[in-house]
Design an enzyme around this catalytic site. Structure first.
Site, short mmCIF file in Angstrom:
data_model
loop_
_atom_site.label_atom_id
_atom_site.label_comp_id
_atom_site.label_asym_id
_atom_site.label_seq_id
_atom_site.Cartn_x
_atom_site.Cartn_y
_atom_site.Cartn_z
N ARG A 1 39.20 44.62 29.17
CA ARG A 1 39.11 43.27 29.80
C ARG A 1 37.94 42.63 29.64
NH1 ARG A 1 37.46 41.56 35.21
NH2 ARG A 1 36.60 43.65 35.50
N HIS B 1 32.68 50.25 35.02
CA HIS B 1 31.64 49.13 34.99
C HIS B 1 30.13 50.08 35.08
CE1 HIS B 1 29.01 45.94 36.60
NE2 HIS B 1 30.10 45.23 36.96
N GLY C 1 32.29 36.79 39.67
CA GLY C 1 33.07 35.60 39.64
C GLY C 1 34.27 35.40 38.76
N ALA D 1 34.88 41.35 44.82
CA ALA D 1 34.65 40.64 43.61
C ALA D 1 33.58 39.82 43.82
CB ALA D 1 35.68 39.94 42.97
N ASP E 1 49.34 52.35 44.51
CA ASP E 1 50.60 52.41 45.15
C ASP E 1 51.75 51.56 44.54
OD1 ASP E 1 49.27 53.83 47.27
OD2 ASP E 1 48.90 51.79 48.28
N GLU F 1 28.12 36.71 31.49
CA GLU F 1 28.43 38.23 31.71
C GLU F 1 28.58 38.58 30.30
OE1 GLU F 1 29.89 38.63 36.22
OE2 GLU F 1 31.41 38.37 34.77
N ARG G 1 31.39 46.06 28.49
CA ARG G 1 31.20 47.11 29.17
C ARG G 1 31.34 48.53 28.64
NH1 ARG G 1 34.02 44.50 34.59
NH2 ARG G 1 32.29 42.55 34.53
N GLU H 1 46.13 43.21 39.09
CA GLU H 1 45.58 44.19 38.62
C GLU H 1 46.72 45.18 38.37
OE1 GLU H 1 41.78 45.86 40.12
OE2 GLU H 1 41.91 47.53 38.92
N HIS I 1 36.26 51.06 37.30
CA HIS I 1 36.13 49.70 38.17
C HIS I 1 37.54 48.72 38.06
CE1 HIS I 1 34.23 46.08 39.30
NE2 HIS I 1 34.46 45.40 38.00
N ALA J 1 47.78 41.56 49.35
CA ALA J 1 47.10 40.45 49.94
C ALA J 1 45.59 39.99 49.35
CB ALA J 1 47.02 40.44 51.52
N GLY J 2 45.50 40.31 48.14
CA GLY J 2 44.40 40.05 47.19
C GLY J 2 44.71 38.43 46.81
N SER K 1 39.72 38.77 35.62
CA SER K 1 40.63 39.24 36.19
C SER K 1 41.09 38.33 37.44
CB SER K 1 40.34 40.56 37.04
OG SER K 1 39.02 40.57 37.46
N LEU K 2 40.30 37.56 38.01
CA LEU K 2 40.54 36.54 39.07
C LEU K 2 41.15 35.64 38.46
CD1 LEU K 2 37.34 36.36 41.45
CD2 LEU K 2 39.27 37.93 41.55
C1 SIN Z 1 30.86 42.00 38.14
O1 SIN Z 1 30.47 41.01 38.88
O2 SIN Z 1 30.01 42.71 37.45
C2 SIN Z 1 32.33 42.46 38.19
C3 SIN Z 1 32.87 41.07 37.77
C4 SIN Z 1 34.44 41.80 36.98
O3 SIN Z 1 34.47 42.85 37.13
O4 SIN Z 1 35.11 41.00 36.12
#
Ligand code: SIN
Length: 536
Positions: free
Chosen positions: A377, A237, A57, A54, A216, A121, A283, A366, A342, A20-21, A382-383
């Site tokens: 990534r 991360h 963003g 998250a 899972d 970012e 990253r 994910e 992460h 339920a994400g 990811s969102l």
């Molecule tokens: C973050 O806010 O640094 C994480 C965002 C992400 O993992 O895409």
């Protein structure tokens, strides 16, 4: 440990969504327009998902200086030669539309005078990260979706319901064997099942993920015979809070995007020694540079200096209040940080409809491997992936003509669970952190696999009627797949670094596909290849 066989009651649904994400809820909401009956399972409370945590963003090229082409290029560069161009194109083009759909649904993204507020970012060439309530983006999006779902009569949301096993076999998935909040097993027979159960970074001793991220869905899909790929690529991360007694809370990359810098234990800024983009390098580069600095000075952590970030409390209210709980006053105090696991880049292989290749079984978010992230990534993609591929899965589900399976009233064998599952989990996490962390090599990975095998020998194989024990079994499966894949990839690329093979090797430009009962298979990406991961 005892065991026994139980007859399980049957429930029915057209579609079961495990998780339920964002990916699961979005797929359910859109698929519900077909009128089909949908059951969504949440292992814990509805607040336990990775989406809910998250912060930074969601990336999308929505401002005038940006374009899907630039977002496409940045995603490909971060992915280090393993992204699938067609899937990335879908991500960046359809992703923009999904953002406007979220806004239409009522998601209150933060605004500034000129329109939607955008931050920057690592490895993004433009400011393109949308956020909500500062650093509560995932939670705010989920709240909007939950409100919408609450009034859809054909969606049933079951919290505290653990998916123990997929029903059927590699010729077709026929539902899910579950355990309810009181520990009672039951079956949901369904025409179609969606794995949207998130990642698996809880297999590491240090992680930003919530406790439920135990892989899972990946483990269940593996047991059913689905193909799993890219397991060696884990994103660490750089800036998890590293404070005695505090969880490894995420300090969003957006804090660096707004000007914070990293200092070593001598108080020196060091990242430009490693990469021209400094604090906003990819990253994997930042995390490994930090590890090197930490090793040189035998430090357990480095420092994030956010003193130049203006209006910190308003811009990052969640980080501000979490740090305050642990005695840090931001932005004045330096924040002790270190890398932590992460994001799981690999997962259940799907095509562009989110189909796994097994009739009736889909995956998104994910837990899936769509090919958009390649070997690493891009931050905040990811969102976006959850939205784009959640919608694609919903379209496939709405069109699916699979029939609901007939009643079975079957008996299942269960194991009762082990008393010290938490202790085993801690041992597993230590093994994975030590041998399959930021730096890997052949000898360490072999040692790690042997240690996992020894741990596995203490445990019976089967379905446990106990959340902690079943999670442990799933974590073992995922950890084993990760170490196997990391051993097979004799090169360094993106989120996978081998000290014994420190450079990328063109011969390894492809994916390791792992399937139960078959040897690992390497599938090369040809220069012309632009589809998502190939079918079997
Ligand atoms: C973050 O806010 O640094 C994480 C965002 C992400 O993992 O895409």
């Amino acid at each position: 440990m005892g065991d026994g066989s139980l007859r399980c009651a049957d429930e029915y649904a057209d579609i079961v969504v495990i998780g339920a994400g964002l990916a699961g809820l979005y797929a359910a909401l859109l698929a519900a327009e077909s009128g089909k009956k949908i059951i969504v399972l949440a292992k814990g409370s509805l607040e336990d998902s990775n989406t809910n945590h998250a912060q930074g963003g969601i990336a999308a090229s929505i401002c005038a200086e940006d374009s899907p082409d630039l977002h496409f290029q940045d995603t490909l560069s971060a992915g280090a030669g393993l992204c699938h161009a067609k899937a990335v194109r879908q991500l960046v083009v359809e992703g923009r539309r999904e953002i406007w759909r979220l806004i239409d649904l009522g998601v209150p993204f933060d605004k500034e005078q000129s329109g939607l507020a955008l931050t920057r970012e690592g490895a993004h060439s433009r400011r393109r990260i949308l956020h909500a309530q500062g650093d509560a983006t995932g939670r705010v999006i989920l709240e909007t979706l939950k409100e919408k779902i609450a009034v859809v009569p054909n969606i049933i949301l079951l919290a505290n319901t653990f998916a123990l096993e997929l029903l059927g076999d590699s010729r077709g998935c026929t539902g899910v064997l579950c355990m309810d909040a009181r520990g009672n097993p039951f079956c949901i027979r369904a025409a179609d099942v969606v794995i949207a159960s998130g990642g698996a970074c809880q297999i590491y001793a240090n992680t930003t993920n919530p406790p439920g991220a135990t892989g899972d869905g990946i483990a269940m899909a593996w047991r059913l015979g689905a193909r799993i790929a890219d397991m060696e690529f884990v994103q660490f991360h750089p800036t998890a809070l590293m404070l005695e007694g505090a969880p490894r809370f995420l300090i969003s990359e957006a804090v660096r995007g707004e000007g914070a810098i990293l200092l070593n234990s001598r108080g020196e800024r060091f990242l430009f020694k490693y990469h021209a983009q400094g604090e906003l390098a990819p990253r994997d580069v930042v995390s490994r540079a930090m590890l090197r600095e930490m090793q040189e000075t035998q430090a357990r952590h480095l420092w994030l200096d956010a003193r130049t970030v203006s209006d910190f409390e308003r811009r990052f209210p969640t980080i501000y209040s979490q740090c305050k709980r642990f005695g840090l006053n931001l932005p004045g105090d330096l924040i002790p940080v270190a890398p932590a696991a992460h994001y799981f880049i690999g997962g259940v292989v799907v095509d562009q409809r989110g189909w796994t290749g097994i009739p009736g079984l889909y995956a998104c978010g994910e837990a899936s491997c769509t090919g958009v992230h390649g070997a690493n990534r891009l931050a905040s993609n990811s969102l976006l992936e959850a939205l784009v591929f959640g919608r694609r899965v919903a379209l496939a589900l709405a069109r699916s003509g699979r029939q609901k399976p007939r009643p079975a009233g079957a008996r299942f064998q269960f194991l009762q669970g082990i008393a010290n599952a938490q202790e085993y989990k801690a041992r597993l996490r230590a093994i994975t952190w030590r041998w399959a962390g930021l730096n890997r090599d052949k000898a360490g990975l072999e040692k790690g696999l042997a240690e996992l095998e020894a741990l596995e020998q203490d445990l019976a194989r089967g379905v446990y009627l106990c959340r902690a024990s079943m999670e442990l079994a799933n974590m073992l499966t995922v950890a084993r797949l990760l170490l196997q894949a990391a051993l097979l990839r004799e090169e360094s690329r993106g989120g996978h670094f081998r000290t014994d093979f420190p450079a990328p090797n063109h011969a390894h430009r492809g994916h390791w596909l792992l399937t139960r009962n078959s040897p690992p298979r390497f599938v090369k990406i040809s220069e012309e290849e632009d589809d998502v991961l190939p079918q079997a």
